[in-house]
Design an enzyme around this catalytic site. Structure first.
Site, short mmCIF file in Angstrom:
data_model
loop_
_atom_site.label_atom_id
_atom_site.label_comp_id
_atom_site.label_asym_id
_atom_site.label_seq_id
_atom_site.Cartn_x
_atom_site.Cartn_y
_atom_site.Cartn_z
N ASP A 41 0.91 -1.06 -0.14
CA ASP A 41 0.17 -0.32 -0.21
C ASP A 41 0.92 1.33 -0.35
OD1 ASP A 41 -2.69 0.89 0.34
OD2 ASP A 41 -1.84 2.05 2.22
N GLU A 98 1.71 -0.64 -5.49
CA GLU A 98 0.86 0.28 -5.50
C GLU A 98 1.01 1.63 -5.55
OE1 GLU A 98 -3.36 2.54 -3.82
OE2 GLU A 98 -1.88 2.27 -2.53
#
Length: 561
Positions: A218, A277
């Protein structure tokens, strides 16, 4: 609780991509938003046992791996992306034994398991941050605490804005300010502190030892900030992400972190992977995250954000393939996820939106590289656009009273069976209300219907596995460092991965791969052209006499010969 032997078995029995360097190169990975997938205990919230019970659906669908959103201990200020304990399962979702059993069950079905790791920030309830708020100077050094500006320190240290709206700084009672690029409940870690890196190495090892096959990282672009935390000098900073350089994203220092993680992943057997990401201003900057000594994949958000326009689609495809080919990595393709409006709705909604979404799915699955499927897109689910304000939980909505990208609408729990809510999601109720009429979109209702979106996905994934010209390029095709540049590819309208653009009428994309062709008609009316082969799958019925074909509007067709 190590699963190394299972992971090795999975790697050795994987698809055609194994020979060319790794299972992930052509993998189809299914994203499970855990709280909205399946509820086993009747509290209205999806959980790990629920996921485990529905793994056969994913195996029948034909995906290679499942990516699970965070299920760690968390106050849930941002759907679990505010982690208080990285080594424990939140009671909402079960316990550590449930995670262990899920991994074992997935491996038994031939599915790999990827989990989220959230290294840019912790929860405000994390022991480190609680110690920092209590005034522990050592704990504060793990975060970005700064004095304020102004005569009495009453102004934030700089002009950075939170992605969720408002300033990216919050003041604590003793007058200091701390940085949070997301919600105030998500303080950013300072990766210049060696204890931060050491802690996450330990966290990764914990889950690798349990047997997981990789991590979706993330905010992989955000862990390092520009020295001195300089002002940006303008507002609406969230709109600049992925388009312009920013001092808090895509700093060069993140790459050394990812190199250290790649070394760790490579030290485990079974092809463990890291997926970034990452938002970057250009395809070339994004490709840096997947250099041979960094992560294995990076999400291609430019493809996700591309409008229903063939010229724009081709540009994104060209630039994406050229950038990743230059560093020897596979390209990834994704149409929806838990942070964006579902693509049925983005493409216009209703029958037209669904037709375009079905066509886009076939286009995505025909491209070289790896593809991601967000839960429910195989059912053709639209965005739920009429949720009452009082049920919304997205901090982007709560902090800005209507910022676009209202993420609750794509997180409504899935319909599985039955004509009434909760449509088999669980024994009773769901944490977000499901629309009336979703029974017809459920897995049970679509199974066996040859015209359904679910059966279209199943057929596409079966063909993708069976046809040697699909997925990732095979070894020896030149997909590596020093391969064809974008200019060379455009000159020859082809790529070393075996994909070649062909001439086509306006509004139509036509490309070939070995033994395969794909046509996309983006126009609102039918188009006639010479048949590029024998049709094997189409998102809408095609008419052909073997010599010419009449492509339906908003459709995609696969051809073989």
């Amino acid at each position: 609780m190590t699963h190394d032997s299972t992971a090795v078995q999975l790697a050795s029995s994987s698809s055609k991509a194994t020979a060319s360097g790794g299972w992930w190169r052509d993998a189809v990975i299914y994203q499970v938003y855990v709280r909205s997938f399946a509820d086993s205990d009747g509290d209205g919230i999806g959980d790990l046992r629920g996921v485990r019970s529905r793994l056969p659906h994913l195996a029948r669908l034909g995906v290679d791996a499942v990516w699970l959103t965070p299920f760690y201990v968390s106050p849930q200020a941002d759907g679990g992306y505010d982690v208080a304990d990285y080594r424990a399962v939140d009671p909402l979702f079960g316990d550590l034994s449930d995670a262990d059993e899920l991994v074992r069950a997935a491996h038994a079905l031939g599915l790999r398991v990827i989990v989220d790791v959230v290294p840019n920030h912790t929860s405000e309830q994390h022991p480190w941050f609680r110690a920092a708020l209590a005034g522990d100077p050592g704990a504060r050094e793990r975060y970005h605490f700064r004095p304020g500006r102004g005569a009495r320190g009453e102004l934030p240290p700089n002009d950075w804005e939170s992605i969720f709206g408002g300033p990216a700084w919050t003041r604590v009672p003793d007058g200091a300010w701390y940085l949070h690029l997301f919600a105030p409940e998500q303080p950013d870690l300072d990766w210049d502190h060696p204890e931060v890196a050491a802690e996450f190495t330990s966290v990764l090892r914990f889950w690798l030892d349990l047997g997981i096959d990789g991590f979706r990282v993330d905010v992989a672009h955000g862990m390092v900030k520009a020295p001195g935390l300089p002002d940006i000098g303008r507002g609406a900073q969230a709109t600049l992400i992925g388009t312009e350089p920013l001092p808090f994203f895509d700093q060069d220092g993140v790459h050394e972190i990812h190199r250290s993680w790649r070394r760790l992943l490579d030290s485990y057997a079974g092809g463990r992977i890291g997926v970034a990401e990452a938002w970057a201003p250009t395809s070339e900057r994004l490709a840096l995250y997947v250099r041979p000594d960094e992560l294995h994949q990076a999400f291609n958000f430019r493809f996700l954000n591309c409008p229903w326009d063939p010229a724009a689609m081709r540009t994104v495809i060209d630039e994406s393939l050229a950038a990743t080919t230059a560093v020897g990595a596979p390209t990834t393709w994704v149409l929806s996820n838990h942070d964006v409006v579902r693509h049925v709705t983005r493409y216009g909604g209703g029958a037209r939106g669904l037709a375009r979404a079905r066509a886009a799915a076939l286009l995505m699955l025909a491209l070289p590289g790896s593809a991601y499927v967000y839960q429910g897109e195989e059912l053709g689910l639209p965005e739920v656009v009429d949720l009452p304000d009082e049920v919304r939980q997205d901090p982007a909505f709560l902090r800005t009273a209507g910022q676009d990208g209202l993420r609750d609408g794509c997180r409504v729990p899935l319909p599985w069976s039955g004509a009434e809510p909760p449509y088999g999601f669980g024994p009773a109720g769901s944490w977000l209300p499901q629309p009336a009429g979703w029974g017809d979109l459920g897995v049970a209702a679509q199974t066996g219907d040859p015209h359904s979106t679910l059966e279209l996905y199943r057929a596409a994934l079966e063909l993708r596995r069976a046809m040697p010209g699909l997925g990732a390029p095979e070894a020896g095709t030149g997909h590596g460092p020093g391969a064809m540049s974008l200019a060379e590819a455009e000159a020859e309208e082809s790529y070393p991965c075996g994909m070649r653009w062909q001439s086509a009428p306006e509004g139509v994309l036509l490309f070939t791969r070995p033994g395969f062709a794909c046509t996309l008609n983006s126009r609102s009316g039918p188009v006639e052209l010479p048949a590029p082969g024998r049709p094997v799958l189409s998102s809408a019925p095609v008419e052909t006499d073997g010599r010419t074909v009449r492509l339906p509007p908003d459709s995609c067709t696969w051809w073989s010969w």
